[in-house]
Design a protein around this motif. Sequence first.
Motif, PDB file in Angstrom:
ATOM      1  N   HIS A   1      52.149  13.497 -13.147  1.00  0.00           N
ATOM      2  CA  HIS A   1      50.753  13.915 -13.084  1.00  0.00           C
ATOM      3  C   HIS A   1      50.025  13.439 -14.338  1.00  0.00           C
ATOM      4  O   HIS A   1      50.574  13.496 -15.445  1.00  0.00           O
ATOM      5  CB  HIS A   1      50.647  15.435 -12.980  1.00  0.00           C
TER       6      HIS A   1
ATOM      7  N   ALA B   1      42.080  14.039 -11.799  1.00  0.00           N
ATOM      8  CA  ALA B   1      43.526  14.233 -11.726  1.00  0.00           C
ATOM      9  C   ALA B   1      44.144  13.186 -10.809  1.00  0.00           C
ATOM     10  O   ALA B   1      43.558  12.803  -9.790  1.00  0.00           O
ATOM     11  CB  ALA B   1      43.846  15.633 -11.220  1.00  0.00           C
TER      12      ALA B   1
ATOM     13  N   TRP C   1      45.694  12.274 -15.962  1.00  0.00           N
ATOM     14  CA  TRP C   1      44.239  12.258 -15.778  1.00  0.00           C
ATOM     15  C   TRP C   1      43.741  10.838 -16.008  1.00  0.00           C
ATOM     16  O   TRP C   1      44.254  10.121 -16.884  1.00  0.00           O
ATOM     17  CB  TRP C   1      43.556  13.215 -16.761  1.00  0.00           C
TER      18      TRP C   1
ATOM     19  N   THR D   1      48.235  11.538  -9.357  1.00  0.00           N
ATOM     20  CA  THR D   1      49.679  11.685  -9.248  1.00  0.00           C
ATOM     21  C   THR D   1      50.282  10.348  -8.854  1.00  0.00           C
ATOM     22  O   THR D   1      49.749   9.669  -7.970  1.00  0.00           O
ATOM     23  CB  THR D   1      50.043  12.748  -8.197  1.00  0.00           C
TER      24      THR D   1
END
Length: 282
Positions: free
Chosen positions: A249, A216, A251, A218
């Motif tokens: 956000h 993940a 991946w 940001t």
Amino acid sequence: MPADLTPARPDEEQAVLVLRLAGPLQSWGDRSAFNRRDSRPQPTKSGVVGLLAAAAGRAREADITDLVGLSLGVRIDQPGTLLRDYHTVSDYRGRPLPQAGVNAKGAQKPTSPAKDTHVTHRYYLQDAVFVVAVQGPAALVTALAEAIRRPAFPLALGRRSCVPTQPIALGAMRDGTLESVLAEEPWQAGDAARNAYRRRAERAPEPFSPQRIDLAATFDDPSGEDTAQDVPRSFAPRERGFSTRRIRHTWLSVATGFPAPAAPTRPADAAGGHDPFALLGW
């Protein structure tokens, strides 16, 4: 000596500095108040700017406009676990504790009714690892990289008691976007997390390659779908304040450094086609 961080021209070449923020404890508060000190699950912009300002030797009252203007990207390599630290606070003389309010002379008022003990809860992230990228004018970012390697003030991961492990700066300056830089940086998790991921890949009902992992991330993004209220206006004790920023956000598929799994071996009679009875020993 404080680093020379003279603001660069808006048209100056951009560069990206990559940091590894890891340690036994981290705490990135953005809504902490009174007796409860929370931590966000990843570094805040205020925390990263504060770390850079400390490395550069800036006083709390110093201007941080150039640091706030840096674009920020955060990748969660190892999320860690949440720890609650329970505190009680009393006056060693046995006197009632004061309250936050002050009287006309600036002295703290006593609690009413009298209170002998405060209970506080402070939250930390244990064994977390983050890869943080900041992008801005090359001259400014290069000076910050040198400051990180030879900091003027002690560096901390959110709170002063949270000491970072080395290395903090990961290599030389990078070119490209924040997303491309963080996607190319190898996985920085600790040995325990890395070995657990490899075993999971090997033991999964449908084994998968441990060569890459989805993490993940940001990013600062003016058109992002979310907001964060963690942009500092000043670190001066009497002028603390925060504004919001738009974030996105996503991946990222990141290389783990593990070798490719060995090719599965075929039974000696596999060339003759599928034989379901062979599994029964017939």
